[in-house]
Motif scaffolding. Sequence first.
Motif, PDB file in Angstrom:
ATOM      1  N   THR A 135       0.822  -1.216   0.000  1.00 12.78           N
ATOM      2  CA  THR A 135       0.000   0.000   0.000  1.00 12.78           C
ATOM      3  C   THR A 135       0.849   1.255   0.000  1.00 12.78           C
ATOM      4  OG1 THR A 135      -0.034   0.269   2.405  1.00 12.78           O
ATOM      5  CG2 THR A 135      -1.681  -1.190   1.469  1.00 12.78           C
ATOM      6  N   GLY A 136       2.155   1.089   0.067  1.00 13.53           N
ATOM      7  CA  GLY A 136       3.023   2.256   0.121  1.00 13.53           C
ATOM      8  C   GLY A 136       3.379   2.629   1.552  1.00 13.53           C
ATOM      9  N   VAL A 176       1.155  -2.283 -11.462  1.00 11.08           N
ATOM     10  CA  VAL A 176       2.463  -2.955 -11.497  1.00 11.08           C
ATOM     11  C   VAL A 176       3.091  -2.944 -10.113  1.00 11.08           C
ATOM     12  CG1 VAL A 176       4.805  -2.827 -12.432  1.00 11.08           C
ATOM     13  CG2 VAL A 176       2.823  -2.435 -13.933  1.00 11.08           C
ATOM     14  N   ARG A 177       3.082  -1.776  -9.494  1.00 11.04           N
ATOM     15  CA  ARG A 177       3.718  -1.642  -8.187  1.00 11.04           C
ATOM     16  C   ARG A 177       3.054  -2.583  -7.175  1.00 11.04           C
ATOM     17  NH1 ARG A 177       2.195   0.651  -3.860  1.00 11.04           N
ATOM     18  NH2 ARG A 177       0.478   1.773  -4.867  1.00 11.04           N
ATOM     19  N   ILE A 222      -5.446  -5.903  -6.689  1.00  8.71           N
ATOM     20  CA  ILE A 222      -5.128  -4.527  -7.077  1.00  8.71           C
ATOM     21  C   ILE A 222      -6.057  -3.539  -6.384  1.00  8.71           C
ATOM     22  CG2 ILE A 222      -5.183  -2.911  -9.025  1.00  8.71           C
ATOM     23  CD1 ILE A 222      -4.205  -5.359 -10.755  1.00  8.71           C
ATOM     24  N   ILE A 223      -7.366  -3.803  -6.428  1.00  6.96           N
ATOM     25  CA  ILE A 223      -8.311  -2.817  -5.895  1.00  6.96           C
ATOM     26  C   ILE A 223      -8.290  -2.802  -4.367  1.00  6.96           C
ATOM     27  CG2 ILE A 223     -10.380  -4.291  -5.901  1.00  6.96           C
ATOM     28  CD1 ILE A 223     -10.201  -0.593  -6.911  1.00  6.96           C
ATOM     29  N   ARG A 224      -8.008  -3.969  -3.784  1.00  7.98           N
ATOM     30  CA  ARG A 224      -7.937  -4.059  -2.323  1.00  7.98           C
ATOM     31  C   ARG A 224      -6.808  -3.170  -1.796  1.00  7.98           C
ATOM     32  NH1 ARG A 224      -4.758  -7.196   1.131  1.00  7.98           N
ATOM     33  NH2 ARG A 224      -3.614  -8.203  -0.551  1.00  7.98           N
ATOM     34  N   VAL A 225      -5.662  -3.280  -2.455  1.00 13.24           N
ATOM     35  CA  VAL A 225      -4.517  -2.517  -1.995  1.00 13.24           C
ATOM     36  C   VAL A 225      -4.627  -1.049  -2.442  1.00 13.24           C
ATOM     37  CG1 VAL A 225      -2.013  -2.303  -2.152  1.00 13.24           C
ATOM     38  CG2 VAL A 225      -3.057  -4.576  -1.909  1.00 13.24           C
ATOM     39  N   TYR A 226      -5.152  -0.855  -3.636  1.00  9.96           N
ATOM     40  CA  TYR A 226      -5.325   0.513  -4.143  1.00  9.96           C
ATOM     41  C   TYR A 226      -6.299   1.276  -3.250  1.00  9.96           C
ATOM     42  CZ  TYR A 226      -5.923   4.286  -7.548  1.00  9.96           C
ATOM     43  OH  TYR A 226      -5.947   5.505  -8.170  1.00  9.96           O
TER      44      TYR A 226
END
Lengths: 803, 358
Positions: A182-183, A428-429, A466-470
Amino acid sequence: MKFTLSWLLEHLETDKTCDEIVEKLSMIGLEVEGVEDRSKGLETFKVAEILTAERHPDADKLQLLKVFDGEKEYQVVCGAPNARAGLKGVFATSGSYIPGLDVTLKPTKIRGVDSQGMMMSEAEMNLSDSHDGIVDLPGDVEVGARAIDIMGLSDPIIEIAITPNRGDCAGVRGIARDLAATGFGTLKPINTDPVKGMYESPIKIHLHNPADGAKACPQFAGRYIRGVKNGPSPKWLQDKLLAVGLRPISALVDVTNYFSQGLCRPLHVFDADKLNGDVHVRLAKEGETLKALDEKEYTLDADMTVVCDDTTPHALGGIMGGEASGCQDDTTNVFLECALFDPIRTAMTGRKLDILSDARYRFERGVDEAGVVDMTEMATRLILELCGGEASDLVIAGEEPQWQRTITLRKARVKQLTGVDVPESDMVRILDVLGCKLEDKGDTFDVQPPSWRSDIELEACLVEEIIRVYGYEHIEEVSLVRETNLPGIAYTPMQIKRDISRRTLVSRGLSEAVTYAFLPEKQAKLFGWSDENLRLTNPISKDLEIMRPSLLPNLLAACQRNNDRGLPNGCLFEVGPQFDGDTADKQPVVVCGVRTGQTGPRNWAQAPRRFDVFDAKADAMAVLEAAGAKVESLQVDPEGAPAHYHPGRSGALKLGPKNTLAYFGELHPGTLKKMGYKGIAVGFEIYLDAIPATKSKKTGALRPVLELSAFQSVERDFAFVVDRDVPAAKIIQSAKTADKKLISDVTIFDVYEGENVEAGKKSVAISITLQPTTDTLTDEQIQTVSDNVVASVAKNTGGELRG
Amino acid sequence: MENLDQIKTEVLEAVVAATDSKALDDIRVSALGKKGSITSLMKNMKDLTPEERKETGQKLNLIKDEVAQAIDARKTELADTELNARLMAEKIDVTLSVRPEHTGTVHPVSQTIDEAIAIFGEMGFSVAEGPNIEDDWRNFGALNIGPEHPARQDHDTFYLPREQDGNRMVLRTHTSPVQIRSMQEKGAPIRIICPGRTYRCDYDATHTPMFHQIEGLVIDEKTHFGHLKGCLIDFCKAYFGVDDLPVRFRPSYFPFTEPSAEVDIGCTRKDGEFKIGAGDDWLEILGCGMVHPKVLENCGIDSSKYQGFAFGMGIERIAMLKYGIPDLRTFYESDLRWLRHYGFKALDIPSMVGGLTR
């Protein structure tokens, strides 16, 4: 799954606060169930040293301490048996709030001596129930430091719920990886460098996987370590385990728990001197037994995986080790196990034997299929570090399973499914940090999920990642648009009937109940149950065992309960399924009701009466009419009700000889008695799906033309004497047929038996309405119809006009 | 002519003195009757001169009218008095209670289902139903929950004896098998809600072996997660009647949806008082997600063409939250006091145009 913040930070390099991390965890699907901050209220307490300890001049059990907290000396009266000069503990000065006692300390005199504070026990700090004495810290701790720092209490404990697909997060490192994606910082590397073996392992590993169960144990790595010194593990390790609710046992055992909890890698360490020959992994023999580390003896079957020596089982694969070869304080030679076990077989075995272990929890959700060798190296290194000894070469049996797979992800699919434009760089990340290998193919990515994510199977799984983490918060809400401009009818025709039945009965004074669909066998039998397919295999209790053959018994039981509470006159109904079989067509929804006691409380203007069969009949007719049945065409079959009704005071409402719409009547006194029901009850059961469709497609909502006659109607009364058992319905029917055109209505206004009427007979008085449509009736016409009525009734019922 | 005035005075006095209609009538007869005093004077006028006759006649007529009017007025007065007397005599104690009337109550479970249907109906959903006893495949297998799936253990299934081809009969653990049946029978597109009884082998303060769920399913070629959010946020705001209700979607896991979410609504818990609405806390109320492609394929729907969402929530739970019902177990006890207190009137029919909740 519990972990401490510091444990998480072993794997995650981040500058985020605990609150930020907690908030984020819930928003990426790792729902935080609780955060325990053990330091709360303890921040001001310092580490202090007892300089001197002398007996209290006036009390045998008290000591007079001189305590130094790094700044000042205090005089303290202390009753703890373990207080002694040189002890370093936790000091509370006067004026501090003591959470475990819920008091604020005041300077005080104890037996004449001033006490300026207290040395605290764990119980007084609210850390445990231990009243053994005051906290006794290691001798090398710094006096004057905050106790919470020294005791490891400033480290919050976070508990998260793990969904069944996220076995990888049953280790702290998995959680750190998700956060990194998640950064929230970066995942720290781990050291998996091989440990050089000093000699060849004297114990070899043999896998005996059955042909049809090759996955029972696909891979098993082991290592002999000789000359270890077991004993308590170091404080840092003990503190970690204690914080997450695990009891430290010994260095060797604590290492396995540390790996299980931290890296989602269950291990086992055998006392090698207790093993007889090599290690074998095979399916258990039917009836073989194993005394496990929980000190319970288990009887195994041929579906369970066991780890054995040349003769006997020593562990249940993936679940629990055996007691016989468990590590003790005097253990000196060990054999380390790091293996893969089949998730399904592990789950089945655990369920059969009812063992909930940390290992089972992880294996049944799937552990990292590629990590066996790396983890063996890491574990070896830690054992050598904590316990010393010499490691052998690595022994490996079996192969790393073929976990590599490629999933095609259409880049446009993310938006199609989620409605969000996730930048390609974010896709990608996110996938990269989660451990996927990506290959950009233009409109698609070829994605290879990591070895620890067996749950990622399809493109949809990747979109989810992707959407979970985004972040779901980036999904913009879009209200649903109807396909039609105006809403259509939401209910099915059947539901409309049910709803209208429900509200009809409520308006008639009955209250709706919802009762369980199962009941005791004894009651089921009273209402006609016999089908063994309707007996629950695993009921909650014997009272909730048989799928109900009727809704009546539950309602009767409810009325009895209400009566016992001083609420007689219960009128209840239920709309719900009755079970005539276990197939879809044998579970009709029935409208069922009971009325018990009297029509109401005593009242100055109107005396109550007992409910009788006609109340139940009226309820049934009202419901049927509201639900759209042609009630004027209904026939009453006095012999038609089932055996749980009073045979002489019940009936069936039918349309034609075969189509029963409802039963009504007084409940059979015998049935009620066996139900434990005291008193009289009337009831009804209505089968709404037996009502034929009435609305014809041709006419729709159109009503027939209303023909109002301009000519006055005439009423004439007759009283007939008939045999007692002639049904009233037959008299009405006979009268009606005398002149179907002219007679518009026949009603009974009196039924009389007794004086002036012959025994075995009754007098029935009827009123007939004649409605002419073309001309005013003449006296002659009226007389003719009257004569015809008398003749028709006489012919059909043997009734005579009463003189 | 003093005679005339005297008669007039006497008669008028008598009229005023009359205390009932009988006495008044007697006075009328004695003055104006055939043989009455005034009538007699009029008869006697034939003996007078024409001038006298004219004068006396006029005077007599005036007296006659005056007397007649007085009698009428007194008559009305007396009638009023008599009526008042009668009415006073008829006085009854209106504080007495009315005759007993009986109305029952609609169970909160039924009412809540009707409320949910009213809202979802407005969004174009229609209701589907299915049997309570289901087969294992429709309850689990078709929903991507294999025999050894860990999710199965969470369901605490009630089993029945019959088994066909390894497919056991079970009491449905959710209303999802109705979605399966609907997809199998109708195919896509589809927009349904499935309310009904569900069963799990569990009993404690917050679990009962039977409870109710309402599930929803939307499958077409374009419905995405944004629609799922919109649909459920619209529902929550309408159902709880809070226009600014915060609604939060958190990632979660269900075998039959991907991506999956749990939904929280905003609430406050201050001084032991719970309130739904914007606040500092969250309360989980339902689960949802985009239908898993395997589930679509299991039901014969082409997952490369169709997509959509599903959701499910507990009826008792949302009823308890909205109406402040403290204990789940009381829903099934049929205690008349409870039914009367928490139940609804027959004509409280929820609708979006007539009002969801009275």
